[in-house]
Design an enzyme around this catalytic site. Structure first.
Site, PDB file in Angstrom:
ATOM      1  N   SER A  90      30.325  34.443  49.638  1.00  0.00           N
ATOM      2  CA  SER A  90      29.343  35.525  49.479  1.00  0.00           C
ATOM      3  C   SER A  90      27.998  34.995  49.973  1.00  0.00           C
ATOM      4  O   SER A  90      27.798  33.774  50.043  1.00  0.00           O
ATOM      5  CB  SER A  90      29.231  35.876  47.990  1.00  0.00           C
ATOM      6  N   TYR A 105      28.901  34.304  38.666  1.00  0.00           N
ATOM      7  CA  TYR A 105      29.383  34.668  40.005  1.00  0.00           C
ATOM      8  C   TYR A 105      28.758  33.756  41.072  1.00  0.00           C
ATOM      9  O   TYR A 105      29.458  33.213  41.933  1.00  0.00           O
ATOM     10  CB  TYR A 105      29.040  36.133  40.277  1.00  0.00           C
TER      11      TYR A 105
HETATM   12  N1  LIG Z   1      31.863  43.922  48.188  1.00  0.00           N
HETATM   13  C1  LIG Z   1      30.899  43.076  48.459  1.00  0.00           C
HETATM   14  O1  LIG Z   1      29.767  43.480  48.744  1.00  0.00           O
HETATM   15  C2  LIG Z   1      31.154  41.592  48.415  1.00  0.00           C
HETATM   16  C3  LIG Z   1      30.109  40.740  48.813  1.00  0.00           C
HETATM   17  C4  LIG Z   1      30.324  39.374  48.817  1.00  0.00           C
HETATM   18  C5  LIG Z   1      31.543  38.853  48.443  1.00  0.00           C
HETATM   19  N2  LIG Z   1      32.545  39.699  48.051  1.00  0.00           N
HETATM   20  C6  LIG Z   1      33.830  39.082  47.670  1.00  0.00           C
HETATM   21  O2  LIG Z   1      34.896  39.719  48.328  1.00  0.00           O
HETATM   22  C7  LIG Z   1      36.073  39.618  47.534  1.00  0.00           C
HETATM   23  C8  LIG Z   1      36.702  41.001  47.381  1.00  0.00           C
HETATM   24  O3  LIG Z   1      35.770  41.865  46.733  1.00  0.00           O
HETATM   25  P1  LIG Z   1      35.803  43.442  46.862  1.00  0.00           P
HETATM   26  O4  LIG Z   1      34.407  43.875  46.994  1.00  0.00           O
HETATM   27  O5  LIG Z   1      36.798  43.864  47.858  1.00  0.00           O
HETATM   28  O6  LIG Z   1      36.274  43.802  45.363  1.00  0.00           O
HETATM   29  P2  LIG Z   1      37.321  44.848  44.786  1.00  0.00           P
HETATM   30  O7  LIG Z   1      37.374  46.070  45.612  1.00  0.00           O
HETATM   31  O8  LIG Z   1      36.972  44.946  43.341  1.00  0.00           O
HETATM   32  O9  LIG Z   1      38.720  44.088  44.942  1.00  0.00           O
HETATM   33  C9  LIG Z   1      39.025  42.933  44.209  1.00  0.00           C
HETATM   34  C10 LIG Z   1      40.463  42.543  44.478  1.00  0.00           C
HETATM   35  O10 LIG Z   1      40.728  41.318  43.764  1.00  0.00           O
HETATM   36  C11 LIG Z   1      41.935  41.485  43.050  1.00  0.00           C
HETATM   37  N3  LIG Z   1      41.949  40.621  41.861  1.00  0.00           N
HETATM   38  C12 LIG Z   1      41.078  40.575  40.829  1.00  0.00           C
HETATM   39  N4  LIG Z   1      41.464  39.634  39.938  1.00  0.00           N
HETATM   40  C13 LIG Z   1      42.597  39.084  40.423  1.00  0.00           C
HETATM   41  C14 LIG Z   1      43.464  38.069  39.986  1.00  0.00           C
HETATM   42  N5  LIG Z   1      43.250  37.406  38.833  1.00  0.00           N
HETATM   43  N6  LIG Z   1      44.543  37.755  40.740  1.00  0.00           N
HETATM   44  C15 LIG Z   1      44.797  38.405  41.904  1.00  0.00           C
HETATM   45  N7  LIG Z   1      43.994  39.375  42.382  1.00  0.00           N
HETATM   46  C16 LIG Z   1      42.917  39.712  41.644  1.00  0.00           C
HETATM   47  C17 LIG Z   1      41.998  42.954  42.701  1.00  0.00           C
HETATM   48  O11 LIG Z   1      43.344  43.319  42.441  1.00  0.00           O
HETATM   49  P3  LIG Z   1      43.728  44.361  41.263  1.00  0.00           P
HETATM   50  O12 LIG Z   1      43.015  45.651  41.580  1.00  0.00           O
HETATM   51  O13 LIG Z   1      45.203  44.459  41.328  1.00  0.00           O
HETATM   52  O14 LIG Z   1      43.206  43.734  39.993  1.00  0.00           O
HETATM   53  C18 LIG Z   1      41.464  43.569  43.984  1.00  0.00           C
HETATM   54  O15 LIG Z   1      42.499  43.666  44.940  1.00  0.00           O
HETATM   55  C19 LIG Z   1      35.647  38.965  46.211  1.00  0.00           C
HETATM   56  O16 LIG Z   1      35.931  37.567  46.278  1.00  0.00           O
HETATM   57  C20 LIG Z   1      34.146  39.188  46.186  1.00  0.00           C
HETATM   58  O17 LIG Z   1      33.469  38.222  45.427  1.00  0.00           O
HETATM   59  C21 LIG Z   1      32.378  41.051  48.016  1.00  0.00           C
END
Ligand SMILES: NC(=O)c1ccc[n+]([C@@H]2O[C@H](COP(=O)([O-])OP(=O)(O)OC[C@H]3O[C@@H](n4cnc5c(N)ncnc54)[C@H](OP(=O)(O)O)[C@@H]3O)[C@@H](O)[C@H]2O)c1
Length: 268
Positions: A153, A166
């Site tokens: 991130s 985080y």
């Molecule tokens: N969106 C942003 O702006 C942003 C920015 C920087 C970094 N990120 C990073 O990008 C990644 C994805 O984020 P996102 O925004 O796409 O979030 P999201 O839409 O909330 O998706 C999170 C995913 O992680 C899975 N997950 C959560 N806990 C888990 C576990 N214990 N084991 C296996 N899978 C698990 C969820 O699966 P279930 O639904 O089945 O629980 C879901 O598929 C994260 O690492 C986040 O920190 C996101």
């Protein structure tokens, strides 16, 4: 039609059922990889992603596993190797937030974020590297013996008040990624991080769902738009393919310029 740069390769995307992971899984599938869509609880969404990839002509299955649990990670990798023979690409994407002012943060909130965001990446990277080393380099598959993409991130660089657990997890991913790149570079395993800024997913809905929130968000982004999951999917395909064969140990920011500190645009 997109060039099938990943044809014949097998990719695991953790947290592939939503947001960024979903877009990466679909993009890797379009590039020709067989994709394992991992999820923790959203079975129907993960199955939908796998079905969309199959409809596009690549193989895909969904596998449930909590990445923070060693025995579940073992069994997921066992199933992958049994079904596909090996693994070429790991996208360590699963992650979550449990926000609280630091003086009110519970040990449970701290631990949950560290367990999923950091220990989950450790457990999956360790199994992937074991498999890469077992299989060895096969030049007909890829110039690299294996590729790991860590989802970090902008908060591996930018401190984040109210989200200390985080930010600490992502800061640690930077060193996990770089140390792995150093340790396994000689075995032709490439390890890199993607550092997204604000990407439109459920994790940060509050930051973009109303016009007021979106406008406020834009004060942080020189390029003046939110990122879309597809933006990150494109980058993941590049990092997984031989086009990026000389890139390892790198944190690649995909943030519309957020990490250049928009608040200093008028001289600070
Ligand atoms: N969106 C942003 O702006 C942003 C920015 C920087 C970094 N990120 C990073 O990008 C990644 C994805 O984020 P996102 O925004 O796409 O979030 P999201 O839409 O909330 O998706 C999170 C995913 O992680 C899975 N997950 C959560 N806990 C888990 C576990 N214990 N084991 C296996 N899978 C698990 C969820 O699966 P279930 O639904 O089945 O629980 C879901 O598929 C994260 O690492 C986040 O920190 C996101």
């Amino acid at each position: 039609m997109t060039e099938k740069k990943l044809k014949g390769q097998v990719a695991l995307v953790t947290g592939g059922s939503s947001g960024i992971g979903r877009a990466i899984a679909i993009a890797l599938g379009k590039a020709g990889a067989a994709v394992i869509v991992n999820y923790a609880s959203s079975a129907a969404s993960a199955e939908e992603v796998a079905a969309e990839i199959r409809a596009g002509g690549s193989d895909a299955i969904a596998i449930k596993a909590d990445v923070s649990r060693e025995e579940e990670v073992f069994s997921m990798f066992g199933e992958i190797i049994q079904q596909y023979g090996t693994l070429d690409i790991l996208v360590n994407n699963a992650g979550l937030q449990q926000d609280a002012p630091f003086d009110e943060m519970t040990l449970e909130q701290w631990q949950k974020v560290i367990d999923v965001n950091l220990t989950g990446q450790f457990l999956c990277a360790r199994e992937a590297i074991r498999e890469f080393l077992r299989r060895g380099l096969q030049p007909e598959r890829s110039r690299a013996c294996g590729k790991i993409i860590c989802m970090s991130s902008v908060h591996e660089l930018i401190p984040w008040a109210g989200h200390v657990n985080y930010a600490a997890s992502k800061g640690a991913i930077k060193m996990l990624m770089q140390s792995l790149a150093q340790e396994y570079g000689p075995r032709q395993i490439r390890v890199n991080s993607i550092c997204p800024g604000a990407i439109r997913t459920p994790i940060n809905k509050a930051a973009w769902e109303t016009p007021q929130a979106y406008q406020q968000l834009m004060t942080l982004i020189p390029y003046n738009r939110i990122g879309e999951p597809q933006d990150v999917g494109n980058l993941a395909v590049f990092l997984a393919s031989d086009d990026s064969d000389y890139i390892t140990g790198a944190s690649i920011f995909i943030d519309g310029g957020m990490a250049v500190y928009e608040s200093f645009a008028d001289g600070g």
